[in-house]
Design a protein around this motif. Structure first.
Motif, PDB file in Angstrom:
ATOM      1  N   ALA A   1      53.336 -65.272 -32.596  1.00  0.00           N
ATOM      2  CA  ALA A   1      54.500 -65.985 -33.113  1.00  0.00           C
ATOM      3  C   ALA A   1      55.183 -65.180 -34.219  1.00  0.00           C
ATOM      4  O   ALA A   1      56.419 -65.116 -34.286  1.00  0.00           O
ATOM      5  CB  ALA A   1      54.085 -67.356 -33.632  1.00  0.00           C
ATOM      6  N   THR A   2      54.381 -64.558 -35.076  1.00  0.00           N
ATOM      7  CA  THR A   2      54.945 -63.736 -36.159  1.00  0.00           C
ATOM      8  C   THR A   2      55.666 -62.516 -35.595  1.00  0.00           C
ATOM      9  O   THR A   2      56.776 -62.177 -36.019  1.00  0.00           O
ATOM     10  CB  THR A   2      53.826 -63.290 -37.116  1.00  0.00           C
ATOM     11  OG1 THR A   2      53.150 -64.442 -37.624  1.00  0.00           O
ATOM     12  CG2 THR A   2      54.386 -62.486 -38.273  1.00  0.00           C
ATOM     13  N   GLU A   3      55.038 -61.860 -34.646  1.00  0.00           N
ATOM     14  CA  GLU A   3      55.663 -60.681 -34.036  1.00  0.00           C
ATOM     15  C   GLU A   3      56.958 -61.068 -33.323  1.00  0.00           C
ATOM     16  O   GLU A   3      57.963 -60.341 -33.401  1.00  0.00           O
ATOM     17  CB  GLU A   3      54.680 -60.016 -33.079  1.00  0.00           C
ATOM     18  CG  GLU A   3      53.477 -59.399 -33.782  1.00  0.00           C
ATOM     19  CD  GLU A   3      52.408 -58.902 -32.828  1.00  0.00           C
ATOM     20  OE1 GLU A   3      51.649 -57.994 -33.209  1.00  0.00           O
ATOM     21  OE2 GLU A   3      52.308 -59.433 -31.701  1.00  0.00           O
ATOM     22  N   ALA A   4      56.950 -62.200 -32.630  1.00  0.00           N
ATOM     23  CA  ALA A   4      58.157 -62.638 -31.929  1.00  0.00           C
ATOM     24  C   ALA A   4      59.262 -63.000 -32.914  1.00  0.00           C
ATOM     25  O   ALA A   4      60.444 -62.731 -32.663  1.00  0.00           O
ATOM     26  CB  ALA A   4      57.834 -63.837 -31.032  1.00  0.00           C
TER      27      ALA A   4
ATOM     28  N   GLY B   1      55.675 -50.455 -44.793  1.00  0.00           N
ATOM     29  CA  GLY B   1      55.645 -49.064 -44.366  1.00  0.00           C
ATOM     30  C   GLY B   1      54.500 -48.806 -43.408  1.00  0.00           C
ATOM     31  O   GLY B   1      53.795 -49.720 -42.991  1.00  0.00           O
ATOM     32  N   PRO B   2      54.288 -47.548 -43.056  1.00  0.00           N
ATOM     33  CA  PRO B   2      53.226 -47.207 -42.117  1.00  0.00           C
ATOM     34  C   PRO B   2      51.848 -47.398 -42.740  1.00  0.00           C
ATOM     35  O   PRO B   2      51.703 -47.513 -43.955  1.00  0.00           O
ATOM     36  CB  PRO B   2      53.495 -45.721 -41.818  1.00  0.00           C
ATOM     37  CG  PRO B   2      54.219 -45.227 -43.030  1.00  0.00           C
ATOM     38  CD  PRO B   2      55.046 -46.375 -43.498  1.00  0.00           C
ATOM     39  N   TYR B   3      50.847 -47.428 -41.883  1.00  0.00           N
ATOM     40  CA  TYR B   3      49.473 -47.607 -42.326  1.00  0.00           C
ATOM     41  C   TYR B   3      49.066 -46.467 -43.253  1.00  0.00           C
ATOM     42  O   TYR B   3      49.361 -45.308 -43.005  1.00  0.00           O
ATOM     43  CB  TYR B   3      48.545 -47.643 -41.113  1.00  0.00           C
ATOM     44  CG  TYR B   3      47.084 -47.709 -41.444  1.00  0.00           C
ATOM     45  CD1 TYR B   3      46.523 -48.909 -41.855  1.00  0.00           C
ATOM     46  CD2 TYR B   3      46.281 -46.589 -41.372  1.00  0.00           C
ATOM     47  CE1 TYR B   3      45.173 -48.986 -42.165  1.00  0.00           C
ATOM     48  CE2 TYR B   3      44.936 -46.658 -41.679  1.00  0.00           C
ATOM     49  CZ  TYR B   3      44.385 -47.854 -42.072  1.00  0.00           C
ATOM     50  OH  TYR B   3      43.064 -47.918 -42.385  1.00  0.00           O
TER      51      TYR B   3
ATOM     52  N   TYR C   1      44.190 -57.972 -40.977  1.00  0.00           N
ATOM     53  CA  TYR C   1      45.090 -58.944 -41.596  1.00  0.00           C
ATOM     54  C   TYR C   1      45.745 -58.409 -42.869  1.00  0.00           C
ATOM     55  O   TYR C   1      46.873 -58.799 -43.191  1.00  0.00           O
ATOM     56  CB  TYR C   1      44.359 -60.254 -41.878  1.00  0.00           C
ATOM     57  CG  TYR C   1      44.284 -61.152 -40.667  1.00  0.00           C
ATOM     58  CD1 TYR C   1      45.424 -61.421 -39.913  1.00  0.00           C
ATOM     59  CD2 TYR C   1      43.088 -61.727 -40.268  1.00  0.00           C
ATOM     60  CE1 TYR C   1      45.365 -62.234 -38.799  1.00  0.00           C
ATOM     61  CE2 TYR C   1      43.024 -62.553 -39.156  1.00  0.00           C
ATOM     62  CZ  TYR C   1      44.168 -62.799 -38.427  1.00  0.00           C
ATOM     63  OH  TYR C   1      44.125 -63.605 -37.322  1.00  0.00           O
ATOM     64  N   ILE C   2      45.058 -57.535 -43.588  1.00  0.00           N
ATOM     65  CA  ILE C   2      45.703 -56.903 -44.745  1.00  0.00           C
ATOM     66  C   ILE C   2      46.932 -56.132 -44.292  1.00  0.00           C
ATOM     67  O   ILE C   2      48.025 -56.247 -44.861  1.00  0.00           O
ATOM     68  CB  ILE C   2      44.713 -55.980 -45.472  1.00  0.00           C
ATOM     69  CG1 ILE C   2      43.625 -56.805 -46.167  1.00  0.00           C
ATOM     70  CG2 ILE C   2      45.448 -55.106 -46.500  1.00  0.00           C
ATOM     71  CD1 ILE C   2      42.521 -55.965 -46.774  1.00  0.00           C
TER      72      ILE C   2
ATOM     73  N   VAL D   1      52.831 -55.422 -43.121  1.00  0.00           N
ATOM     74  CA  VAL D   1      53.857 -54.967 -42.181  1.00  0.00           C
ATOM     75  C   VAL D   1      54.875 -56.063 -41.894  1.00  0.00           C
ATOM     76  O   VAL D   1      56.072 -55.810 -41.791  1.00  0.00           O
ATOM     77  CB  VAL D   1      53.196 -54.460 -40.880  1.00  0.00           C
ATOM     78  CG1 VAL D   1      54.233 -54.268 -39.783  1.00  0.00           C
ATOM     79  CG2 VAL D   1      52.456 -53.158 -41.141  1.00  0.00           C
ATOM     80  N   HIS D   2      54.406 -57.313 -41.801  1.00  0.00           N
ATOM     81  CA  HIS D   2      55.306 -58.426 -41.475  1.00  0.00           C
ATOM     82  C   HIS D   2      55.803 -59.169 -42.713  1.00  0.00           C
ATOM     83  O   HIS D   2      56.514 -60.167 -42.573  1.00  0.00           O
ATOM     84  CB  HIS D   2      54.618 -59.383 -40.511  1.00  0.00           C
ATOM     85  CG  HIS D   2      54.398 -58.793 -39.150  1.00  0.00           C
ATOM     86  ND1 HIS D   2      55.397 -58.691 -38.205  1.00  0.00           N
ATOM     87  CD2 HIS D   2      53.294 -58.221 -38.595  1.00  0.00           C
ATOM     88  CE1 HIS D   2      54.909 -58.110 -37.117  1.00  0.00           C
ATOM     89  NE2 HIS D   2      53.650 -57.821 -37.324  1.00  0.00           N
ATOM     90  N   ASN D   3      55.410 -58.682 -43.887  1.00  0.00           N
ATOM     91  CA  ASN D   3      55.910 -59.251 -45.135  1.00  0.00           C
ATOM     92  C   ASN D   3      55.690 -60.767 -45.198  1.00  0.00           C
ATOM     93  O   ASN D   3      56.579 -61.533 -45.551  1.00  0.00           O
ATOM     94  CB  ASN D   3      57.399 -58.933 -45.324  1.00  0.00           C
ATOM     95  CG  ASN D   3      57.871 -59.150 -46.757  1.00  0.00           C
ATOM     96  OD1 ASN D   3      57.100 -58.982 -47.694  1.00  0.00           O
ATOM     97  ND2 ASN D   3      59.119 -59.542 -46.910  1.00  0.00           N
ATOM     98  N   LEU D   4      54.488 -61.196 -44.854  1.00  0.00           N
ATOM     99  CA  LEU D   4      54.182 -62.623 -44.843  1.00  0.00           C
ATOM    100  C   LEU D   4      53.982 -63.137 -46.256  1.00  0.00           C
ATOM    101  O   LEU D   4      53.349 -62.486 -47.083  1.00  0.00           O
ATOM    102  CB  LEU D   4      52.927 -62.895 -44.017  1.00  0.00           C
ATOM    103  CG  LEU D   4      53.071 -62.765 -42.502  1.00  0.00           C
ATOM    104  CD1 LEU D   4      51.743 -63.058 -41.830  1.00  0.00           C
ATOM    105  CD2 LEU D   4      54.149 -63.703 -41.973  1.00  0.00           C
ATOM    106  N   GLN D   5      54.512 -64.331 -46.501  1.00  0.00           N
ATOM    107  CA  GLN D   5      54.342 -64.980 -47.787  1.00  0.00           C
ATOM    108  C   GLN D   5      53.132 -65.914 -47.793  1.00  0.00           C
ATOM    109  O   GLN D   5      52.668 -66.313 -48.849  1.00  0.00           O
ATOM    110  CB  GLN D   5      55.601 -65.803 -48.119  1.00  0.00           C
ATOM    111  CG  GLN D   5      56.890 -65.015 -48.008  1.00  0.00           C
ATOM    112  CD  GLN D   5      56.953 -63.864 -48.991  1.00  0.00           C
ATOM    113  OE1 GLN D   5      56.603 -64.025 -50.151  1.00  0.00           O
ATOM    114  NE2 GLN D   5      57.395 -62.717 -48.533  1.00  0.00           N
ATOM    115  N   SER D   6      52.643 -66.259 -46.633  1.00  0.00           N
ATOM    116  CA  SER D   6      51.539 -67.216 -46.531  1.00  0.00           C
ATOM    117  C   SER D   6      50.251 -66.580 -47.033  1.00  0.00           C
ATOM    118  O   SER D   6      50.129 -65.359 -47.116  1.00  0.00           O
ATOM    119  CB  SER D   6      51.376 -67.655 -45.083  1.00  0.00           C
ATOM    120  OG  SER D   6      51.211 -66.530 -44.254  1.00  0.00           O
TER     121      SER D   6
END
Length: 470
Positions: free
Chosen positions: A178-181, A332-334, A351-352, A357-362
C-alpha cells in the motif's frame, strides 16, 4: 380536416427548418471518454486476508453511512493457509470459501468493489517471507492498477512494522504494498503500460489508466498494546451511535463480520444468539470488545499539508491540531554500515530503510525498542549486520545474554569474517518450554573485535502460549 392539415403542415415546416439548420451549423463536438466513475473510491482499504477488513470496519461504517464515502477493498491473499473452525475444507477450497465470506461481509456495509490479488497466504511474522512468497513485483503492479482505476483520496492498510501481537507477516506486507502504491501511482514511469493510451486498434497491452496521487495514507495495527499509538492519527469512537443507522459503529461492524464463519463460528453464534441488551453489556467489557475504544488510524504520510490528528476527511467538526506539511519525498540510496558498527538485521533493518525511503511519519517500531512475541519452546532467530574493515581484523567475538531458562542454540563465540565491508550474522536462542511471560524479557547480543566493543543489540521478547512462526 383543414385544422389537421394546418397542424401537420406547421410541424413539417418546423422539421424541415431544423434539418436545414443542422446542415449549416457547426459539427457536434466529439465526446472523449473519461475514467470509469463506477469504481471511483474515496477510501481504498488494502488488507491481507478475508476478515482483515474487520480491524477497521467501525470506521468504515462511519465513513459509509454518515460521511457518504465510497469504499473499495483489496485483499492481497485469499487466506488459503488459514484454519477452518467451521467445516472440513482447507487449502484452495478454503480460499474459495473465504473469498465469498469476504465479499458477503463487505456487501453488508454496502461495499461492492472488491478485488483479490494473487499473494499466497504465508503464516509467519517475517514480512520478507511474505513478500518473497507473494511475488512482490507482480502484486505491486496489480495493486497499482487498482489504485489508478479507483483513484482513492485515502488509502488505509495494516501498519508495516514489528510489534508484540499477532504480527502477521502478510499484514505487514499488505502495508508495504500500500505504501509503495501510494508513492508510485502518480509516477508515469512506474508500470508505464498502465497509463499509456491505447491505439485505435483493439489494444490488449496498453491500459489507458490515469496517474493518480492519493492524498493520505493511514494504518491500523494488530499490536497487543494499542495505547502506544495514541496521538499518531485521528481517533474515532467505536461506541458512538450512527445518526443514519441508529446503532453504535461497533454493532454495524460486528454485523458485517457474521459471514466469516470459517474463522469465528463460536463467537458469531454466541453473539447472534444474544439480545441487544446482552450483547451491548458484553461488548462494554474491554476484555470482550473486538475493538479498542477509541480506534486510532495512524497517519503514515500525506501528499497535502495535514495535521497528525486531523480527521481523515477534515470537513468534519473535529478540530485539527497544528497543521504540518508531510511530503512524499523519498530518501536517498541505501548507506552501507560504517566499520565497527552493529545493527539488527532481517526485517528490522528492512523497516529502517523502508521508513527512510518512503518518508513515513508513522512509528517505526515500539516505544521501548525492537520487540517480538514468540511461542514457548520455539527458537528465536536474531539476525544482525556487523560493519567492519575488509582490510582489518577478520575475527569477531559474539556473546549472548539471556534469562537463565533460555538456551543459546547457535551463533555465539569466535567467528572468522570474510573480507567485505559488512557481514550478516545470526544467533539463535530457544525460549523455555511450556511457559509464557506476563512481562517481556530482553535478549542482548554483544560483538567485540580486537578486544574492543563493536556494540550491543537489545531485543525485547514476549513468550506466549501461541504465536506465529518467526
Amino acid at each position: 380536416m383543414k385544422r389537421w392539415l394546418v397542424v401537420f403542415a406547421a410541424g413539417l415546416a418546423a422539421l424541415m427548418a431544423s434539418w436545414a439548420g443542422a446542415q449549416t451549423s457547426a459539427p457536434t463536438a466529439h465526446v472523449v471518454k473519461g475514467p470509469d466513475e463506477r469504481f471511483k473510491a474515496d477510501i481504498l482499504l488494502v488488507v491481507a486476508h478475508p476478515d482483515d477488513e474487520g480491524g477497521v470496519t467501525p470506521y468504515l461504517a462511519r465513513a459509509i453511512y454518515d460521511e457518504h464515502k465510497r469504499v473499495a477493498v483489496v485483499y492481497t491473499t485469499r487466506g488459503g493457509s488459514g484454519g477452518n473452525d467451521y467445516t472440513r475444507e482447507h487449502g484452495p477450497a478454503l480460499a474459495d470459501i473465504r473469498e465469498q465470506e469476504a465479499r458477503q461481509a463487505c456487501a453488508k456495509l454496502g461495499i461492492t468493489n472488491v478485488w483479490f490479488l494473487d499473494g499466497k497466504d504465508t503464516a509467519s511474522q517475517n514480512v520478507l517471507n511474505s513478500l518473497a512468497n507473494w511475488g512482490h513485483g507482480a502484486n505491486l503492479e496489480a495493486l497499482l492498477r487498482i489504485v489508478r482505476l479507483t483513484r482513492p483520496e485515502v488509502i488505509i492498510s495494516w501498519l508495516p512494522g514489528i510489534f508484540i501481537g499477532e504480527n502477521h507477516g502478510d499484514h505487514q506486507a499488505s502495508g508495504v504494498l500500500a505504501t509503495e502504491a501510494f508513492d508510485l501511482a502518480n509516477d508515469p514511469t512506474a508500470f508505464p503500460a498502465q497509463v499509456a493510451g491505447a491505439s485505435k486498434r483493439l489494444e490488449i497491452y496498453l491500459e489507458n489508466l490515469t496517474p493518480w496521487q492519493p492524498k493520505k495514507l493511514y494504518f491500523f495495527t494488530d499490536a497487543d498494546d494499542q495505547k502506544q499509538f495514541a496521538g499518531t492519527g485521528p481517533a474515532y469512537s467505536v461506541k458512538q451511535i450512527s445518526p443514519a443507522q441508529k446503532k453504535p459503529y461497533w454493532r454495524l461492524a460486528m454485523d458485517a463480520a457474521t459471514p466469516h464463519l470459517t474463522q469465528f463460528p463460536e463467537e458469531i453464534h454466541q453473539m447472534t444468539a444474544m439480545s441487544d441488551e446482552q450483547i451491548t453489556k458484553f461488548m462494554d467489557d474491554p476484555q470482550h470488545s473486538w475493538w479498542t475504544e477509541p480506534m486510532t488510524l495512524i497517519l503514515g504520510k500525506a501528499a497535502i499539508a495535514t495535521g497528525i490528528t486531523e480527521p481523515v476527511f477534515p470537513n468534519s467538526k473535529a478540530a485539527p491540531d497544528q497543521p504540518r506539511g508531510i511530503t512524499d519525498t523519498a530518501g536517498g540510496p541505501y548507506t552501507l554500515l560504517d566499520a565497527g558498527s552493529l545493527r539488527l538485521g532481517g526485517p528490522w533493518l528492512y523497516y529502517i530503510e523502508f521508513r527512510r525511503v518512503h518518508n513515513l511519519q508513522s512509528p517505526l517500531g515500539p516505544r521501548d525498542g525492537p520487540e517480538i512475541g514468540v511461542k514457548a519452546g520455539s527458537v528465536l532467530q536474531i539476525p544482525f549486520v556487523l560493519g567492519h574493515d575488509p582490510a582489518g581484523s577478520k575475527e569477531v567475538s559474539v556473546d549472548v545474554t539471556a534469562p537463565a531458562d533460555w538456551k543459546v542454540v547457535s551463533g555465539a563465540g569466535r567467528l572468522r569474517l570474510p573480507a567485505e565491508g559488512s557481514t550478516t550474522l545470526q544467533v539463535e536462542v530457544q525460549a523455555p518450554e511450556g511457559s509464557s511471560n506476563t512481562k517481556p524479557v530482553q535478549i542482548l547480543v554483544t560483538a567485540q573485535q580486537d578486544g574492543k566493543s563493536v556494540g550491543t543489540l537489545r531485543l525485547i521478547v514476549m513468550v506466549k502460549k501461541s504465536a506465529l512462526p518467526q
